[in-house]
Scaffold this active site. Structure first.
Site, PDB file in Angstrom:
ATOM      1  N   ASP A 451       2.764  12.991  -1.827  1.00 39.27           N
ATOM      2  CA  ASP A 451       2.949  13.708  -0.558  1.00 39.27           C
ATOM      3  C   ASP A 451       3.968  14.830  -0.677  1.00 39.27           C
ATOM      4  OD1 ASP A 451       4.985  11.878  -0.806  1.00 39.27           O
ATOM      5  OD2 ASP A 451       4.746  10.993   1.171  1.00 39.27           O
TER       6      ASP A 451
HETATM    7  C1  LAN Z   1      11.510   6.979  -1.561  1.00 38.62           C
HETATM    8  C2  LAN Z   1      11.912   8.115  -0.740  1.00 38.62           C
HETATM    9  C3  LAN Z   1      10.826   9.070  -0.365  1.00 38.62           C
HETATM   10  C4  LAN Z   1       9.475   8.424  -0.264  1.00 38.62           C
HETATM   11  C5  LAN Z   1       8.423   9.283   0.474  1.00 38.62           C
HETATM   12  C6  LAN Z   1       8.236  10.663  -0.111  1.00 38.62           C
HETATM   13  C7  LAN Z   1       8.852   9.478   1.930  1.00 38.62           C
HETATM   14  C8  LAN Z   1       7.116   8.511   0.463  1.00 38.62           C
HETATM   15  O1  LAN Z   1       6.150   9.154   1.248  1.00 38.62           O
HETATM   16  C9  LAN Z   1       6.680   8.175  -0.931  1.00 38.62           C
HETATM   17  C10 LAN Z   1       7.724   7.280  -1.615  1.00 38.62           C
HETATM   18  C11 LAN Z   1       9.123   7.887  -1.660  1.00 38.62           C
HETATM   19  C12 LAN Z   1       9.166   8.936  -2.751  1.00 38.62           C
HETATM   20  C13 LAN Z   1      10.194   6.845  -2.018  1.00 38.62           C
HETATM   21  C14 LAN Z   1       9.878   5.720  -2.935  1.00 38.62           C
HETATM   22  C15 LAN Z   1      10.921   4.615  -3.079  1.00 38.62           C
HETATM   23  C16 LAN Z   1      12.355   5.125  -3.034  1.00 38.62           C
HETATM   24  C17 LAN Z   1      12.569   6.081  -4.175  1.00 38.62           C
HETATM   25  C18 LAN Z   1      12.529   5.855  -1.694  1.00 38.62           C
HETATM   26  C19 LAN Z   1      12.307   4.992  -0.472  1.00 38.62           C
HETATM   27  C20 LAN Z   1      14.015   6.126  -1.718  1.00 38.62           C
HETATM   28  C21 LAN Z   1      14.660   4.893  -2.417  1.00 38.62           C
HETATM   29  C22 LAN Z   1      13.497   4.083  -3.029  1.00 38.62           C
HETATM   30  C23 LAN Z   1      13.839   3.402  -4.374  1.00 38.62           C
HETATM   31  C24 LAN Z   1      12.696   2.549  -4.825  1.00 38.62           C
HETATM   32  C25 LAN Z   1      15.064   2.529  -4.280  1.00 38.62           C
HETATM   33  C26 LAN Z   1      15.256   1.557  -5.407  1.00 38.62           C
HETATM   34  C27 LAN Z   1      14.893   0.185  -4.991  1.00 38.62           C
HETATM   35  C28 LAN Z   1      13.823  -0.555  -5.381  1.00 38.62           C
HETATM   36  C29 LAN Z   1      13.388  -1.647  -4.529  1.00 38.62           C
HETATM   37  C30 LAN Z   1      13.045  -0.353  -6.620  1.00 38.62           C
END
Ligand code: LAN
Length: 726
Positions: A451
């Protein structure tokens, strides 16, 4: 504002000495000017002041706003003021998860790296300020109840940072930790951190053998088919667990050992508590299958595994890890894997190792200051994602042509142009082609997100198709989007169950049955990629905007859009809702889905899907005219309303209804009035509640949402119904 920290004698650093240094590629680093520096020679800019919760002269400040268009413009003006001029991004404290800081602090402690004094002080202050007001513990995320994981990790962090055991904050937290059964109830990752710090025995940690990484890729459960985050974490943590490394026991660690359990350390039966997880923490319990596998693994490690195999598989894991570091310019995908990785490198290279030092140094880009203190963020920022929405909200609301926003758009556009990937990953790193696509945070972080690619592409095209910005067109050739389109099309899922959908980073590569061996205990859906309706919606919007003006793979794009729309339709609940995985919750996914549908000509008057989608949201309008959802909605998969409306969620619904051509103006107008009523004299909107979520259980803040979505909602409203007197 008075913070709890000052009540308990924890003083802030001199906030006027903090500076946020950014690079053109969006890296963010907070530095603290030394005592002898002349602060006036290097004044804080508005962005920094805002981030520290300080006042700055606001252009948009008016005594009284009389028209809706003034609300819109003043909101946009304030938002422009807080853009970072160097990078063109909107830096923000992307916080919420309470299990990130342990990584940085443990890596520093393990390796003996010094944490700068101002950072140390502000990290303590942040933790003190986010401790639970009643019981003094911490949860999985900032707004959570106290959990064993959160409380143990942050208690240990405070102690490692130097807060004494008899400090009232530690005393209070310890009482809560003991009530929760002590550190023995930590989930898997918590146990791993403790074992690394020699506060726990590896015998009490379920194995994560690196042998898995030596399997041939055709094996359907190969770890390189897992979700990118999970595999990055288990690659590094698996190495450490397989080698069973722990730092030397210091007098401080000895003290902590005696503080975090309910009995003396030597009496704790670690090996019988591998599967003990505090009931409060447990979100995703073990399956019998996982318990059986763990039992087998323990026996395997103890009696069967030859030493050479252990060495061989760790060597393989290390090779893969180095490739990942090359692909992410030593950042690693996110802070959890980054911190485990730093320790692996320290073990391999020692304190003078160049790779170790690079990784440790880049970890500073995940530290972020704010009014409550400093914390490790969820990622190294949200730069690309926010810049894309910033451009879009100004265009959609008709403000893009106004001279006062020209520099804002120009800065964000240039940043997006710079952030497009121009290389693929190194061979053998099990990664998809990435050239031409975009990440969530920065190009240096290195991971394509579906996205983010679509939204960035859409924003770039808005600028490229606008006469007002023709002077910028020389900076970009839309031919550069061909490879982005190739990547995006390649991300669409083709399996029967998720057909037409888009996942987050990669196409789905393994069965969701792998969730049966999800070892994390506190998160759901982390093992593999899933079809995400929001990612699918954004991808559709990106592809549509591309196909409106560009000509490349037209038939493929058309087919991809059709398939995605089919998926979105299928993903709707029988009540008309869409579950949001990355934002809270049904309002978030509802907005994305209805926006995508509106772009293929589906509106309230001609589509049952849209009608049901709108009706679902409208039914949940609160008496104050807006909408609001709590984190419980994401956890329980049911719409759970907040008591008071929230600006961001209200904006999401208003956008959804406007784009769907919802016929009842009254309903929409009430939402708009709520958004207007919450605007501050400065033109800004204030933080109200966490907007985002991940893995169903962890809330995370998106501080720029309170600008981009209200601006878009107001702009769309005024375009449709005209300006009006307040
Ligand atoms: C994010 C932040 C952004 C988010 C969006 C772009 C909003 C989404 O549409 C796709 C997935 C994504 C990129 C995403 C994936 C997982 C993240 C990176 C996070 C929520 C921010 C932090 C998280 C990460 C996995 C934290 C580490 C913890 C674990 C449980 C592995």
């Amino acid at each position: 504002m008075q913070y709890y920290s000052s009540e308990v004698g924890i003083q802030p650093t001199d906030l006027s000495r903090w500076r946020l240094r950014t690079t053109k590629l969006g890296a963010q680093r907070w530095t603290y000017l030394p005592e002898d520096a002349d602060v006036s020679k290097d004044p804080q800019d508005n962005c920094t002041k805002y981030l520290l919760g300080e006042k700055f002269p606001v252009k948009s400040f008016k005594q009284q706003r009389t028209r809706a268009s003034e609300v819109l413009e003043d909101g946009a003006t304030f938002f422009s003021e807080i853009q970072d001029s160097k990078s063109g991004t909107w830096p923000n404290q992307y916080k919420g998860p309470m299990f990130m800081t342990i990584g940085y602090v443990a890596a520093a402690y393990f390796s003996g790296k010094e944490i700068p004094e101002a950072v140390r002080q502000e990290m303590i202050r942040y933790l003190v300020n986010t401790s639970h007001p009643v019981d003094g513990g911490w949860g999985l995320h900032e707004q959570d109840k106290s959990t064993c994981f959160g409380t143990t990790m942050n208690y240990v962090v405070l102690r490692l940072l130097g807060l004494p055991a008899d400090h009232p904050v530690c005393v209070k937290a310890r009482v809560t930790l003991k009530k929760l059964g002590g550190a023995i109830g930590c989930p898997h990752w918590g146990k791993m951190w403790l074992a690394l710090l020699n506060l726990y025995s590896w015998d009490g940690v379920n194995p994560a053998p690196t042998e898995l990484f030596t399997l041939p890729y055709w094996v359907p459960i190969h770890p390189m088919r897992w979700w990118v985050h999970t595999r990055a974490i288990y690659l590094a943590a698996g190495y450490l667990g397989t080698a069973k490394v722990s730092c030397p026991l210091t007098p401080l660690l000895k003290e902590i050992r005696s503080e975090i359990f309910t009995k003396p350390f030597d009496d704790v039966d670690f090996s019988h508590n591998r599967n003990t997880v505090c009931g409060v923490d447990l979100y995703y319990p073990h399956t019998t299958l996982l318990n059986t596998l763990n039992w087998c693994m323990v026996k395997y490690e103890k009696y069967i595994r030859p030493r050479w195999l252990q060495k061989f598989s760790n060597k393989r894991a290390y090779e893969l890890l180095l490739k990942d570091l090359e692909n992410s310019t030593y950042l690693s995908i996110a802070p959890v894997s980054g911190a485990f990785t730093a320790i692996v490198l320290f073990v391999e290279e020692g304190i003078y190792g160049s790779k170790f030092n690079k990784v440790f140094d880049r970890m500073s880009e995940e530290l972020f200051m704010g009014p409550q203190g400093m914390t490790v963020m969820g990622t190294n920022g949200s730069q690309v994602w926010d810049a894309a929405f910033a451009i879009q909200c100004l265009f959609v609301s008709g403000l893009a042509g106004k001279p006062q926003y020209q520099k804002t758009i120009e800065g964000a556009f240039k940043f997006l142009v710079r952030s497009q990937f121009d290389t693929d990953c190194v061979p053998g790193s099990f990664r998809e082609p990435r050239k031409g696509s975009w990440p969530f945070s920065t190009k240096e972080q290195g991971y394509t997100v579906s996205d983010c690619t679509a939204e960035a592409m859409k924003s770039i095209l808005m600028v490229m198709n606008s006469d007002a910005f023709s002077y910028l067109h020389i900076l970009f050739d839309t031919g550069r989007l061909h490879s982005g389109i190739d990547v995006l099309l390649g991300l669409q899922n083709v399996g029967s169950f998720e057909f037409g959908s888009f996942a987050s980073y990669e196409p789905i590569k393994a069965t969701p049955l792998l969730e049966k061996i999800n070892p994390a205990e506190v998160f759901g859906n982390i093992m593999v990629e899933y079809p995400y309706v929001e990612c699918t919606d954004s991808s559709v919007l990106g592809l549509i905007s591309y196909s409106e003006t560009e000509f490349y793979r037209e038939a493929d794009i058309k087919r991809a859009i059709e398939r995605a729309i089919e998926y979105i339709t299928k993903a709707q609940g029988t009540d008309g809702s869409w579950y949001g995985s990355w934002g809270i919750c049904y309002t978030y996914a509802g907005m994305f889905a209805l926006e995508a549908l509106s772009h293929v000509g589906q509106y309230y008057h001609n589509s049952d899907v849209v009608r049901k989608g709108c009706d679902f949201l409208v039914k949940r309008q609160l008496a104050d005219g807006g909408w609001g959802e709590t984190m419980r909605a994401s956890e329980t998969h049911t719409y759970i309303s907040s008591k008071k409306s929230l600006v961001v969620q209200t904006a999401w619904v208003v956008i959804a209804l406007l784009l769907s051509k919802y016929p009842n103006h009254e309903v929409i107008k009430k939402g708009i009035d709520l958004i207007i009523s919450r605007q501050q004299p400065t033109g800004e909107w204030l933080f109200e509640a966490d907007e985002g979520v991940f893995n169903h259980s962890c809330a995370i803040q998106y501080p720029n949402y309170k600008f981009v979505f209200p601006i878009k909602a107001l702009g769309l409203y005024i375009k449709k119904y005209g300006d009006f007197d307040l």
